[in-house]
Design a protein around this motif. Structure first.
Motif, PDB file in Angstrom:
ATOM      1  N   ILE A 315      12.883   1.195 -19.315  1.00 40.79           N
ATOM      2  CA  ILE A 315      13.773   1.555 -18.203  1.00 40.79           C
ATOM      3  C   ILE A 315      13.022   1.503 -16.876  1.00 40.79           C
ATOM      4  O   ILE A 315      13.549   1.063 -15.848  1.00 40.79           O
ATOM      5  CB  ILE A 315      14.368   2.962 -18.434  1.00 40.79           C
ATOM      6  N   LEU A 316      11.768   1.954 -16.891  1.00 39.98           N
ATOM      7  CA  LEU A 316      10.986   2.044 -15.653  1.00 39.98           C
ATOM      8  C   LEU A 316      10.410   0.710 -15.186  1.00 39.98           C
ATOM      9  O   LEU A 316      10.096   0.552 -14.004  1.00 39.98           O
ATOM     10  CB  LEU A 316       9.841   3.048 -15.844  1.00 39.98           C
ATOM     11  N   THR A 317      10.259  -0.252 -16.097  1.00 39.45           N
ATOM     12  CA  THR A 317       9.520  -1.474 -15.776  1.00 39.45           C
ATOM     13  C   THR A 317      10.063  -2.205 -14.556  1.00 39.45           C
ATOM     14  O   THR A 317       9.308  -2.514 -13.617  1.00 39.45           O
ATOM     15  CB  THR A 317       9.492  -2.420 -16.993  1.00 39.45           C
ATOM     16  N   ILE A 318      11.363  -2.511 -14.530  1.00 43.58           N
ATOM     17  CA  ILE A 318      11.912  -3.283 -13.404  1.00 43.58           C
ATOM     18  C   ILE A 318      11.845  -2.487 -12.099  1.00 43.58           C
ATOM     19  O   ILE A 318      11.339  -3.002 -11.092  1.00 43.58           O
ATOM     20  CB  ILE A 318      13.336  -3.779 -13.708  1.00 43.58           C
ATOM     21  N   PRO A 319      12.331  -1.222 -12.045  1.00 47.71           N
ATOM     22  CA  PRO A 319      12.253  -0.497 -10.761  1.00 47.71           C
ATOM     23  C   PRO A 319      10.821  -0.248 -10.277  1.00 47.71           C
ATOM     24  O   PRO A 319      10.547  -0.352  -9.072  1.00 47.71           O
ATOM     25  CB  PRO A 319      12.985   0.818 -11.031  1.00 47.71           C
ATOM     26  N   VAL A 320       9.889   0.068 -11.188  1.00 47.57           N
ATOM     27  CA  VAL A 320       8.497   0.301 -10.769  1.00 47.57           C
ATOM     28  C   VAL A 320       7.879  -0.999 -10.254  1.00 47.57           C
ATOM     29  O   VAL A 320       7.225  -1.020  -9.200  1.00 47.57           O
ATOM     30  CB  VAL A 320       7.655   0.877 -11.932  1.00 47.57           C
ATOM     31  N   SER A 321       8.097  -2.100 -10.963  1.00 48.50           N
ATOM     32  CA  SER A 321       7.559  -3.391 -10.534  1.00 48.50           C
ATOM     33  C   SER A 321       8.157  -3.808  -9.194  1.00 48.50           C
ATOM     34  O   SER A 321       7.455  -4.319  -8.320  1.00 48.50           O
ATOM     35  CB  SER A 321       7.847  -4.469 -11.583  1.00 48.50           C
ATOM     36  N   ALA A 322       9.457  -3.582  -9.044  1.00 50.65           N
ATOM     37  CA  ALA A 322      10.134  -3.928  -7.791  1.00 50.65           C
ATOM     38  C   ALA A 322       9.588  -3.092  -6.631  1.00 50.65           C
ATOM     39  O   ALA A 322       9.370  -3.608  -5.523  1.00 50.65           O
ATOM     40  CB  ALA A 322      11.642  -3.718  -7.937  1.00 50.65           C
ATOM     41  N   THR A 323       9.354  -1.805  -6.890  1.00 48.13           N
ATOM     42  CA  THR A 323       8.823  -0.921  -5.843  1.00 48.13           C
ATOM     43  C   THR A 323       7.397  -1.318  -5.455  1.00 48.13           C
ATOM     44  O   THR A 323       7.057  -1.367  -4.259  1.00 48.13           O
ATOM     45  CB  THR A 323       8.845   0.545  -6.330  1.00 48.13           C
ATOM     46  N   LEU A 324       6.565  -1.596  -6.460  1.00 44.14           N
ATOM     47  CA  LEU A 324       5.197  -2.057  -6.177  1.00 44.14           C
ATOM     48  C   LEU A 324       5.210  -3.322  -5.338  1.00 44.14           C
ATOM     49  O   LEU A 324       4.469  -3.453  -4.349  1.00 44.14           O
ATOM     50  CB  LEU A 324       4.461  -2.333  -7.495  1.00 44.14           C
ATOM     51  N   ALA A 325       6.070  -4.274  -5.725  1.00 36.55           N
ATOM     52  CA  ALA A 325       6.159  -5.543  -4.992  1.00 36.55           C
ATOM     53  C   ALA A 325       6.659  -5.316  -3.568  1.00 36.55           C
ATOM     54  O   ALA A 325       6.187  -5.964  -2.623  1.00 36.55           O
ATOM     55  CB  ALA A 325       7.093  -6.498  -5.736  1.00 36.55           C
ATOM     56  N   ALA A 326       7.604  -4.389  -3.415  1.00 35.75           N
ATOM     57  CA  ALA A 326       8.136  -4.086  -2.082  1.00 35.75           C
ATOM     58  C   ALA A 326       7.038  -3.539  -1.171  1.00 35.75           C
ATOM     59  O   ALA A 326       6.921  -3.933   0.002  1.00 35.75           O
ATOM     60  CB  ALA A 326       9.279  -3.070  -2.213  1.00 35.75           C
ATOM     61  N   ILE A 327       6.216  -2.638  -1.706  1.00 32.03           N
ATOM     62  CA  ILE A 327       5.115  -2.059  -0.925  1.00 32.03           C
ATOM     63  C   ILE A 327       4.105  -3.142  -0.551  1.00 32.03           C
ATOM     64  O   ILE A 327       3.669  -3.236   0.609  1.00 32.03           O
ATOM     65  CB  ILE A 327       4.427  -0.923  -1.712  1.00 32.03           C
ATOM     66  N   ILE A 328       3.734  -3.963  -1.524  1.00 34.04           N
ATOM     67  CA  ILE A 328       2.753  -5.034  -1.275  1.00 34.04           C
ATOM     68  C   ILE A 328       3.288  -6.004  -0.234  1.00 34.04           C
ATOM     69  O   ILE A 328       2.581  -6.387   0.707  1.00 34.04           O
ATOM     70  CB  ILE A 328       2.408  -5.775  -2.591  1.00 34.04           C
ATOM     71  N   TYR A 329       4.584  -6.392  -0.374  1.00 34.25           N
ATOM     72  CA  TYR A 329       5.146  -7.354   0.585  1.00 34.25           C
ATOM     73  C   TYR A 329       5.227  -6.744   1.984  1.00 34.25           C
ATOM     74  O   TYR A 329       4.937  -7.425   2.978  1.00 34.25           O
ATOM     75  CB  TYR A 329       6.534  -7.835   0.153  1.00 34.25           C
ATOM     76  N   ALA A 330       5.615  -5.465   2.077  1.00 36.52           N
ATOM     77  CA  ALA A 330       5.718  -4.798   3.379  1.00 36.52           C
ATOM     78  C   ALA A 330       4.365  -4.766   4.080  1.00 36.52           C
ATOM     79  O   ALA A 330       4.260  -5.024   5.302  1.00 36.52           O
ATOM     80  CB  ALA A 330       6.279  -3.397   3.214  1.00 36.52           C
ATOM     81  N   VAL A 331       3.300  -4.486   3.324  1.00 42.98           N
ATOM     82  CA  VAL A 331       1.943  -4.484   3.887  1.00 42.98           C
ATOM     83  C   VAL A 331       1.586  -5.878   4.401  1.00 42.98           C
ATOM     84  O   VAL A 331       1.080  -6.036   5.530  1.00 42.98           O
ATOM     85  CB  VAL A 331       0.919  -4.026   2.823  1.00 42.98           C
ATOM     86  N   ILE A 332       1.875  -6.903   3.595  1.00 42.25           N
ATOM     87  CA  ILE A 332       1.582  -8.287   4.003  1.00 42.25           C
ATOM     88  C   ILE A 332       2.373  -8.657   5.248  1.00 42.25           C
ATOM     89  O   ILE A 332       1.847  -9.261   6.188  1.00 42.25           O
ATOM     90  CB  ILE A 332       1.919  -9.274   2.850  1.00 42.25           C
ATOM     91  N   TYR A 333       3.634  -8.267   5.278  1.00 41.78           N
ATOM     92  CA  TYR A 333       4.544  -8.601   6.384  1.00 41.78           C
ATOM     93  C   TYR A 333       4.027  -8.048   7.709  1.00 41.78           C
ATOM     94  O   TYR A 333       4.026  -8.723   8.741  1.00 41.78           O
ATOM     95  CB  TYR A 333       5.932  -8.069   6.083  1.00 41.78           C
ATOM     96  N   TYR A 334       3.583  -6.786   7.691  1.00 46.28           N
ATOM     97  CA  TYR A 334       3.136  -6.147   8.915  1.00 46.28           C
ATOM     98  C   TYR A 334       1.715  -6.544   9.309  1.00 46.28           C
ATOM     99  O   TYR A 334       1.304  -6.365  10.471  1.00 46.28           O
ATOM    100  CB  TYR A 334       3.261  -4.636   8.807  1.00 46.28           C
ATOM    101  N   LEU A 335       0.947  -7.086   8.348  1.00 47.32           N
ATOM    102  CA  LEU A 335      -0.406  -7.539   8.657  1.00 47.32           C
ATOM    103  C   LEU A 335      -0.438  -8.976   9.160  1.00 47.32           C
ATOM    104  O   LEU A 335      -1.416  -9.413   9.753  1.00 47.32           O
ATOM    105  CB  LEU A 335      -1.293  -7.420   7.418  1.00 47.32           C
ATOM    106  N   LYS A 336       0.651  -9.721   8.911  1.00 39.90           N
ATOM    107  CA  LYS A 336       0.675 -11.135   9.315  1.00 39.90           C
ATOM    108  C   LYS A 336       0.635 -11.271  10.831  1.00 39.90           C
ATOM    109  O   LYS A 336       1.235 -10.506  11.548  1.00 39.90           O
ATOM    110  CB  LYS A 336       1.947 -11.811   8.766  1.00 39.90           C
TER     111      LYS A 336
END
Length: 336
Positions: A315-336
């Motif tokens: 149950i947790l796999t998709i939401p946890v993976s999605a949240t991790l990816a969202a955090i990583i992408y947000a960091v990349i987005y603001y660092l670009k």
């Protein structure tokens, strides 16, 4: 155009495929090891061989195409794919470390979708605009359906086998079922390779399209499937012994007869879903199949505490993976 980021994304994708192999090795070999038909080393070689053999049969790449279309093309960038892959690798390694047989398929799809939705949000669109709901609903529904189908088929197979062999001598039957386990585990490994290697193929093809190296999915170069099937096979050879222990003995004690039924049910389920291009979890499927053979003995033969913990991981796999990816992408987005 080939860029450094594209090369990094392709390397990460192949690395994820390798991790998928050793994370999911238990799916194919847990029962055959627990029944002592093969040693662990022999079992991983056997499974890896049939993982790669799937390359020669699954040439339509339906599952890869489904994964590639999970996120709408307008919201796919190399940074989105990078964030999704990194999140998927992190969750896979974490669950492997704790011996939890979570779904490599769903962590990959969850990471990809989570990064795509974050990209949409940060560029002024609705997060839901970024995902193709037709494919997402199909994938999410089979989180529940795949283990149930595997369980039902394994119950039916077990009952059929028990009735056919009710007059056989136990020692003779055991010897034959240990031989049959070689075939059932080979079939499961074959369909595991065909289903799971294609998911990474879909991600790499998407990265190549986003970089304008190829115009569409149909133009995917020949090296992509070869690299993906090779990586998952090598990963399987590396084994995932913590998860093997969970799958092979902690859910229920499995005999050779039950191993044949569970692996056969898993192979049939994966074959059906691959035919329809549905990227299901081989982990969920074989777990449901193992529970099925346990239920035939008695409901108490299944260690439901362990099973419930596994369901929570699913149950947790998709939401946890999605949240991790969202955090990583947000960091990349603001660092670009």
């Amino acid at each position: 155009m080939v860029t450094t980021l594209l090369v990094v994304v392709v390397i990460l994708a192949i690395a994820f495929d390798y991790i998928n192999g050793f994370h999911d090795a238990a799916n194919s070999i847990a029962t055959i090891v627990s029944t002592k038909v093969l040693t662990p080393f022999q079992a991983v070689l056997w499974a890896a061989l049939f993982n790669f053999a799937a390359y020669f049969y699954f040439t339509d790449h339906k599952v890869a195409n489904t994964v590639a279309k999970t996120v709408i093309e307008n919201y796919i960038t190399l940074h989105v794919i990078f964030a999704g892959l990194l999140a998927a690798i992190m969750w896979n390694l974490l669950t492997w470390w704790y011996g939890i047989p979570s779904s490599s398929s769903h962590t990959l799809i969850g990471g990809f979708a989570g990064a795509g939705m974050t990209h949409a949000l940060l560029t002024g669109a609705s997060p839901l605009d970024a995902v193709n709901m037709q494919y997402v609903i199909k994938i999410v529904s089979f989180i529940v359906l795949a283990p149930i189908i595997g369980m039902i088929i394994s119950v039916i197979l077990t009952l059929i086998i028990i009735n056919i062999c009710r007059y056989a001598k136990p020692a003779t039957a055991e010897k034959w079922f240990k031989r049959l386990q070689l075939l059932s585990s080979a079939a499961l490994s074959f369909f595991h390779g065909g289903n799971d290697a294609q998911k990474v193929m879909g991600i790499i093809a998407t990265a190549l399209i986003a970089s304008k190296v190829i115009p569409d999915f149909e133009a995917m170069p020949a090296w992509v499937p070869i690299a993906c099937y090779s990586a998952i096979s090598l990963g399987t050879m590396s084994g995932g012994w913590k998860i093997v222990k969970t799958m092979g003995s902690k859910i229920t004690k499995v005999t050779a007869l039950e191993g044949v039924a569970a692996e056969g049910a898993g192979a049939v389920t994966l074959g059906i879903t691959e035919h329809f291009g549905i990227p299901v979890s081989t982990t969920h499927t074989i777990t449901g199949s193992i529970v099925g053979v346990g239920v035939v003995k008695s409901v108490s033969a299944v260690r439901w505490g362990v099973t419930i913990n596994l369901i929570w991981a699913w149950i947790l796999t998709i939401p946890v993976s999605a949240t991790l990816a969202a955090i990583i992408y947000a960091v990349i987005y603001y660092l670009k």
